[in-house]
Design a protein around this motif. Structure first.
Motif, short mmCIF file in Angstrom:
data_model
loop_
_atom_site.label_atom_id
_atom_site.label_comp_id
_atom_site.label_asym_id
_atom_site.label_seq_id
_atom_site.Cartn_x
_atom_site.Cartn_y
_atom_site.Cartn_z
N VAL A 313 -13.05 -12.14 -35.01
CA VAL A 313 -11.64 -11.91 -34.67
C VAL A 313 -11.18 -12.99 -33.69
CG1 VAL A 313 -9.97 -10.31 -33.68
CG2 VAL A 313 -11.89 -9.43 -35.02
N TRP A 314 -10.34 -13.90 -34.16
CA TRP A 314 -9.89 -15.04 -33.33
C TRP A 314 -8.38 -15.15 -33.33
CZ3 TRP A 314 -13.13 -18.17 -30.46
CH2 TRP A 314 -14.51 -18.05 -30.72
N PHE A 315 -7.84 -15.58 -32.18
CA PHE A 315 -6.41 -15.83 -32.02
C PHE A 315 -6.23 -17.21 -31.40
CE2 PHE A 315 -7.06 -11.27 -31.85
CZ PHE A 315 -6.11 -10.80 -32.75
N ASP A 316 -5.37 -18.02 -31.99
CA ASP A 316 -5.18 -19.41 -31.54
C ASP A 316 -4.06 -19.52 -30.51
OD1 ASP A 316 -7.11 -20.27 -33.38
OD2 ASP A 316 -5.61 -20.51 -34.97
N PHE A 317 -4.32 -20.25 -29.43
CA PHE A 317 -3.25 -20.61 -28.51
C PHE A 317 -2.22 -21.44 -29.29
CE2 PHE A 317 -6.42 -19.67 -25.27
CZ PHE A 317 -5.66 -19.17 -24.22
N ASP A 318 -0.95 -21.25 -28.98
CA ASP A 318 0.09 -22.01 -29.68
C ASP A 318 0.98 -22.80 -28.73
OD1 ASP A 318 0.76 -19.11 -29.18
OD2 ASP A 318 2.77 -19.84 -29.61
N ASN A 319 0.65 -22.77 -27.43
CA ASN A 319 1.42 -23.56 -26.47
C ASN A 319 0.48 -24.06 -25.38
OD1 ASN A 319 3.68 -24.77 -25.34
ND2 ASN A 319 4.21 -22.97 -24.12
N LEU A 320 -0.57 -24.73 -25.82
CA LEU A 320 -1.62 -25.17 -24.90
C LEU A 320 -1.90 -26.65 -25.13
CD1 LEU A 320 -3.57 -23.79 -22.79
CD2 LEU A 320 -5.27 -23.81 -24.59
N ASN A 321 -1.80 -27.46 -24.06
CA ASN A 321 -2.04 -28.89 -24.18
C ASN A 321 -2.90 -29.39 -23.03
OD1 ASN A 321 -0.19 -29.61 -26.50
ND2 ASN A 321 1.28 -28.66 -25.11
N PHE A 322 -3.56 -30.51 -23.27
CA PHE A 322 -4.41 -31.13 -22.26
C PHE A 322 -3.95 -32.56 -22.03
CE2 PHE A 322 -7.68 -27.90 -22.00
CZ PHE A 322 -7.51 -27.21 -23.20
N LYS A 323 -4.24 -33.06 -20.84
CA LYS A 323 -3.92 -34.46 -20.57
C LYS A 323 -4.78 -35.33 -21.47
CE LYS A 323 -2.19 -33.71 -15.92
NZ LYS A 323 -2.27 -34.05 -14.48
N SER A 324 -4.19 -36.39 -21.98
CA SER A 324 -4.81 -37.19 -23.04
C SER A 324 -6.24 -37.61 -22.71
CB SER A 324 -3.96 -38.44 -23.30
OG SER A 324 -4.50 -39.18 -24.37
N GLY A 325 -7.14 -37.33 -23.67
CA GLY A 325 -8.52 -37.77 -23.57
C GLY A 325 -9.39 -36.95 -22.64
N GLY A 326 -8.83 -35.92 -21.99
CA GLY A 326 -9.61 -35.15 -21.04
C GLY A 326 -9.51 -33.66 -21.27
N SER A 327 -9.97 -32.91 -20.26
CA SER A 327 -10.00 -31.46 -20.37
C SER A 327 -9.12 -30.78 -19.33
CB SER A 327 -11.44 -30.95 -20.24
OG SER A 327 -12.01 -31.37 -19.00
N GLU A 328 -8.21 -31.55 -18.74
CA GLU A 328 -7.32 -30.98 -17.72
C GLU A 328 -6.06 -30.43 -18.39
OE1 GLU A 328 -4.90 -32.30 -13.65
OE2 GLU A 328 -6.27 -33.71 -14.63
N LEU A 329 -5.78 -29.18 -18.14
CA LEU A 329 -4.61 -28.55 -18.71
C LEU A 329 -3.33 -29.15 -18.13
CD1 LEU A 329 -5.74 -24.82 -18.57
CD2 LEU A 329 -4.98 -25.99 -20.65
N THR A 330 -2.31 -29.31 -18.96
CA THR A 330 -1.02 -29.75 -18.47
C THR A 330 -0.36 -28.58 -17.75
OG1 THR A 330 0.06 -29.15 -20.55
CG2 THR A 330 -0.74 -31.42 -20.35
N GLU A 331 0.59 -28.89 -16.87
CA GLU A 331 1.24 -27.86 -16.07
C GLU A 331 1.94 -26.82 -16.94
OE1 GLU A 331 1.15 -27.10 -12.86
OE2 GLU A 331 -0.39 -28.65 -12.71
N ASP A 332 2.61 -27.29 -18.02
CA ASP A 332 3.35 -26.35 -18.85
C ASP A 332 2.44 -25.43 -19.66
OD1 ASP A 332 2.42 -28.31 -20.52
OD2 ASP A 332 4.27 -28.57 -21.64
#
Length: 427
Positions: A313-332
């Protein structure tokens, strides 16, 4: 001595290759060796199936010819260490060409059989596929085989290959067959038919060729007439004819919209306005979300007692982004993570696991590492939002293991494979 395809491919995986693979993937040499013993006959069985029951000997031969050059121990080592010459990417594409949407199931079977991680099994499969195909392609080139000859050659190899498939793999089921013996019978039947046609009457063959030539000339004359009419029509129309040019909305979008490695699931619908809704939680908290988004789906699922939780049972995030090339979440992106934290607090019995995924481009091992880092980043964010530790069952990066689109597919298709998901294990 007749050529033995299975033995030739196995011979490429020398002790040095096995040792380097074990060190690179963090596995034991025993595990790597056991994985290879299952991977080689599995890949070759996929080749038999494509050329025989699937009736695509021409494409099978084309894949094998393109892979020539990958069939040396040094090339395999280079692919495993740094994806030299992009062989891992090509292996990913060819593996899907052989097994379609069953690649993930094949990967899981190898991992279970050898006792290694699924990510390691996936990397080995991607590296071994070009090598195995390359051996077959080189032999075909040496013998001057066409598609029919290649099919006949594979038929001579089937007994060794099929008998080497580990028991319990259910490879026949994955290929849509009742048994591997059924595959062998179909392949033999096709090879026999080819032999019968080759031994046909010379007079009849000449008659067929002559008839085919007349048909080809007729077709060419029709095509020439069509081209001529099109040219005249273009000339008569002058500047009044306007060519339609399709606009790529994704290419025209802001270059800062998403990181190209892992993108939100719904990016394919970026041009379509989404319906905003209010999602109300049992504790009275109200979330601003989108209809059909992860908050909407997750809350509906948790409220529905008829739908059981589980590892599938999986649910996908639909408003999740990371800073390019890394694993740091963007503020939004923090807002949606905060929503998930609120949902977990409102449903204290729920327990989840975070999964990270990439498309098939790039180094497979690097993709696994990055997908894991990004899944960990989401997990850490949830932990920092005071979610009960018992509700968070960890994070895992799967890389391209479950990607559906081939590496060479348009980005519009591949970006659906780049995502972060939540698995509800208990509710």
């Amino acid at each position: 001595m007749s050529f033995d395809l299975l033995s030739a491919v196995k011979g490429l995986f020398t002790g040095d290759v096995v040792s380097q693979a074990a060190a690179r993937l963090g596995e034991s040499e025993t595990g790597i060796q056991k994985a290879i013993s299952s991977i080689v006959p599995t890949i070759l069985t996929g080749l038999l199936h494509k050329a025989g029951p699937q009736g695509d000997a021409t494409s099978a031969l084309a894949m094998a010819r393109e892979a020539v050059g990958a069939n040396t121990p040094s090339v395999i080592s280079g692919a495993l260490q740094q994806n030299a010459n992009g062989w891992l990417n090509k292996g990913t594409e060819w593996l899907q060409g052989l097994f379609g949407n069953k690649v993930a199931a094949v990967t899981t079977a190898v991992a279970s059989f050898a006792g290694i991680k699924a990510s390691s099994a996936g990397t080995l499969l991607n590296a071994a596929t070009p090598a195995a195909l390359g051996v077959a392609g080189e032999h075909a080139a040496d013998q001057g085989l066409n598609a029919a000859g290649f099919l006949t050659f594979l038929n001579t190899q089937q007994d060794n290959i099929l008998s080497a498939v580990p028991p319990g793999f259910n490879l026949a089921g994955l290929l849509g067959l009742g048994s591997l013996g059924e595959l062998g019978k179909k392949l033999s039947g096709m090879a026999d038919n080819i032999g019968a046609r080759v031994q046909g009457s010379p007079v009849e063959t000449t008659r067929q060729v002559a008839g085919s030539n007349r048909w080809i000339w007729s077709l060419l004359l029709i095509l020439v007439a069509i081209v001529l009419l099109w040219y005249l029509a273009r000339g008569c129309g002058g500047g009044n004819i306007t060519d339609d040019v399709a606009t790529d909305s994704i290419a025209a979008a802001s270059p800062n919209a998403v990181d190209p490695l892992i993108a939100p699931v719904d990016n394919a619908e970026v041009a379509i306005p989404r319906e905003s809704i209010k999602v109300t939680l049992p504790d009275g908290v109200t979330l601003n979300a989108y209809k059909g988004g992860i908050e909407d789906q997750l809350v509906q699922f948790l409220k529905d007692d008829s739908r059981p939780a589980g590892k599938d049972v999986w649910f996908d995030f639909d408003n999740l982004n990371f800073k390019s090339g890394g694993s740091e979440l963007t503020e939004d992106s923090r807002e949606q993570v905060q929503h998930i934290a609120a949902i977990l607090k409102a449903f204290p019995k729920a327990k989840i696991k975070i999964g990270g995924y990439t498309d098939r481009t790039g180094d497979s091992l690097a993709n696994v590492q990055l997908s894991r880092a990004r899944a960990d980043a989401v997990l850490s964010s949830l932990q920092g939002m005071q979610v009960d530790a018992d509700q968070l069952l960890g994070a895992e990066g799967y890389g391209a293991q479950f990607a559906k689109a081939p590496a060479g597919a348009p980005d519009e298709e591949r970006k659906k494979d780049r995502r972060i998901s939540i698995s509800v294990r208990e509710k």
